[in-house]
Design a protein around this motif. Structure first.
Motif, PDB file in Angstrom:
ATOM      1  N   ASP A 110       0.534   5.983 -11.483  1.00 50.44           N
ATOM      2  CA  ASP A 110      -0.204   6.763 -12.481  1.00 50.44           C
ATOM      3  C   ASP A 110      -1.695   6.759 -12.155  1.00 50.44           C
ATOM      4  N   LEU A 111      -2.219   5.598 -11.764  1.00 50.52           N
ATOM      5  CA  LEU A 111      -3.631   5.507 -11.402  1.00 50.52           C
ATOM      6  C   LEU A 111      -3.946   6.391 -10.205  1.00 50.52           C
ATOM      7  N   GLN A 112      -3.067   6.376  -9.222  1.00 52.62           N
ATOM      8  CA  GLN A 112      -3.288   7.193  -8.027  1.00 52.62           C
ATOM      9  C   GLN A 112      -3.284   8.674  -8.384  1.00 52.62           C
ATOM     10  N   THR A 119      -1.139  -4.698  -0.280  1.00 55.46           N
ATOM     11  CA  THR A 119      -0.157  -3.870   0.427  1.00 55.46           C
ATOM     12  C   THR A 119      -0.179  -2.422  -0.063  1.00 55.46           C
ATOM     13  N   ARG A 120      -0.283  -2.230  -1.375  1.00 45.59           N
ATOM     14  CA  ARG A 120      -0.299  -0.872  -1.913  1.00 45.59           C
ATOM     15  C   ARG A 120      -1.668  -0.244  -1.684  1.00 45.59           C
ATOM     16  N   GLU A 121      -1.684   0.963  -1.135  1.00 40.07           N
ATOM     17  CA  GLU A 121      -2.945   1.645  -0.826  1.00 40.07           C
ATOM     18  C   GLU A 121      -3.761   1.946  -2.085  1.00 40.07           C
ATOM     19  N   THR A 122      -3.097   2.020  -3.231  1.00 42.80           N
ATOM     20  CA  THR A 122      -3.811   2.285  -4.473  1.00 42.80           C
ATOM     21  C   THR A 122      -4.770   1.160  -4.827  1.00 42.80           C
ATOM     22  N   VAL A 123      -4.529  -0.034  -4.301  1.00 40.88           N
ATOM     23  CA  VAL A 123      -5.403  -1.178  -4.560  1.00 40.88           C
ATOM     24  C   VAL A 123      -6.665  -1.013  -3.716  1.00 40.88           C
ATOM     25  N   THR A 124      -7.786  -0.754  -4.371  1.00 43.25           N
ATOM     26  CA  THR A 124      -9.040  -0.605  -3.636  1.00 43.25           C
ATOM     27  C   THR A 124      -9.452  -1.934  -3.033  1.00 43.25           C
ATOM     28  N   THR A 125      -9.389  -2.992  -3.834  1.00 46.42           N
ATOM     29  CA  THR A 125      -9.705  -4.335  -3.353  1.00 46.42           C
ATOM     30  C   THR A 125      -9.075  -5.331  -4.298  1.00 46.42           C
ATOM     31  N   ASN A 126      -8.920  -6.572  -3.841  1.00 49.34           N
ATOM     32  CA  ASN A 126      -8.399  -7.630  -4.698  1.00 49.34           C
ATOM     33  C   ASN A 126      -9.341  -8.815  -4.614  1.00 49.34           C
ATOM     34  N   VAL A 127      -9.729  -9.340  -5.763  1.00 47.64           N
ATOM     35  CA  VAL A 127     -10.715 -10.420  -5.833  1.00 47.64           C
ATOM     36  C   VAL A 127     -10.027 -11.758  -5.609  1.00 47.64           C
TER      37      VAL A 127
END
Length: 360
Positions: free
Chosen positions: A201-203, A272-280
């Motif tokens: 949904d975000l994508q 792994t998911r491209e929708t993740v811009t970055t993970n802290v």
């Protein structure tokens, strides 16, 4: 390092972001190691830094960043709170003041992401549960309207790039998704995969997603997964962690074999998911930084692992996030300031000895 474009901006962020929440107080090392870790991360290509002026480590973070030559090139994810615990309405002046103070302290012209948290009127101790949502969700529309109005102004002034909501719960997240935020910040990892249902949904909405807590406070690491050999008084031995270890056991069954390195595996899952811009990610030592950079080099995990994590979480059911509340958290500015003074004194002492040696 790999980079992903922050949607609706011209900003490219490293796929892992530096999380300094506890970097001044890790067991077995002191704040000086945290500073070395921060600099190592930046030198290794990490250009995204997460912070909050409310964290006890913030004064040390500001001091450490001021000493790095790439200070002005970094992309900051900054948590801003309004309304707070005892407030019932959004305060635009407070929001703007927090942004301006962060810009000054961090030495940049623009914050890449403002991570907005609507705490009030719920107390922090119940913000994760239905009790907190009962107080917050009815106010979500009016709060969101106020946030977006002031952030439109701040964007036009060039002070922020993206406004992202930090909902704390999925019910709050679903309520504000249509509001017009640029992105969402939420926990996301092997044992907290519930946001997977929102990523598509975000994508579709061209919204950013920033994950936090991929290692579940250190549980999903090579050290944490070996619960049987932890010290008898280790926090992970507490019964509040039992459901998380139950879920881990289910995940292990679905994977078949343990990964060679749990820490790297968990970090790989989180990006792994491209929708993740970055993970802290909390990187308290140089070794932690090296592991995170190696995980990025390892690349994404297969879809079967994502499915296994989702299935294990579904089998166990929702685990109250309140189980993650540690009894002793390094958050007070007083303690952090004391540590910072010790670091400065140590640095001055070393510099003095070096000058004396040079004189001879």
């Amino acid at each position: 390092m790999q980079f992903r474009r922050l949607p609706r901006t011209d900003i490219d962020m490293s796929v892992v972001a530096y999380g300094p929440f506890r970097f001044a107080a890790g067991a077995g090392h002191g704040p000086a190691e945290g500073v070395r870790a921060l600099h190592a991360a930046i030198d290794g290509g990490v250009n995204a830094i997460h912070s909050s002026a409310r964290y006890g480590s913030y004064p040390l973070l500001v001091e450490a960043l001021a000493r790095h030559p790439k200070r002005r090139e970094l992309n900051h994810i900054v948590k801003v709170v309004s309304p707070d615990h005892d407030e019932s309405a959004f305060d635009a002046e407070s929001f703007r003041r927090q942004v301006d103070e962060a810009l000054t302290a961090l030495g940049v012209d623009r914050l890449a992401v403002v991570q907005h948290l609507h705490r009030g009127p719920a107390a922090e101790s119940v913000i994760y549960d239905s009790g907190g949502d009962e107080g917050r969700v009815p106010l979500a529309d009016s709060v969101s309207e106020g946030v977006l109005e002031v952030t439109d102004q701040l964007k036009s002034e060039g002070k922020i790039g993206t406004i992202a909501s930090f909902p704390h719960t999925l019910s709050y997240a679903e309520r504000i998704l249509p509001a017009g935020f640029d992105g969402l910040v939420h926990s996301f990892g092997l044992l907290e995969p519930e946001v997977l249902d929102l990523l598509d949904d975000l994508q579709a909405r061209d919204m950013a997603f920033i994950g936090i807590r991929p290692l579940l406070q250190g549980l999903v690491t090579d050290h944490g997964v070996a619960r049987d050999v932890l010290a008898p008084k280790h926090d992970f031995r507490d019964s509040r962690w039992d459901p998380w270890y139950d879920q881990l056991d289910l995940l292990r069954q679905k994977l078949g074999n343990d990964p060679e390195n749990w820490t790297r595996f968990a970090i790989r899952f989180s990006i792994t998911r491209e929708t993740v811009t970055t993970n802290v990610i909390g990187m308290d030592t140089v070794e932690h930084v090296e592991v995170a950079l190696a995980a990025v080099d390892d690349g994404p995990l297969p879809a079967s692992v994502v499915a296994a994590a989702r299935e294990a979480a579904a089998r166990v059911g929702p685990i109250p996030k309140s189980t993650l509340d540690a009894p002793h958290v390094w958050t007070t500015r007083t303690v952090a300031a004391a540590v910072l003074r010790r670091v400065r004194r140590a640095g001055s002492s070393i510099a003095g000895r070096q000058r004396a040696h040079s004189a001879h």
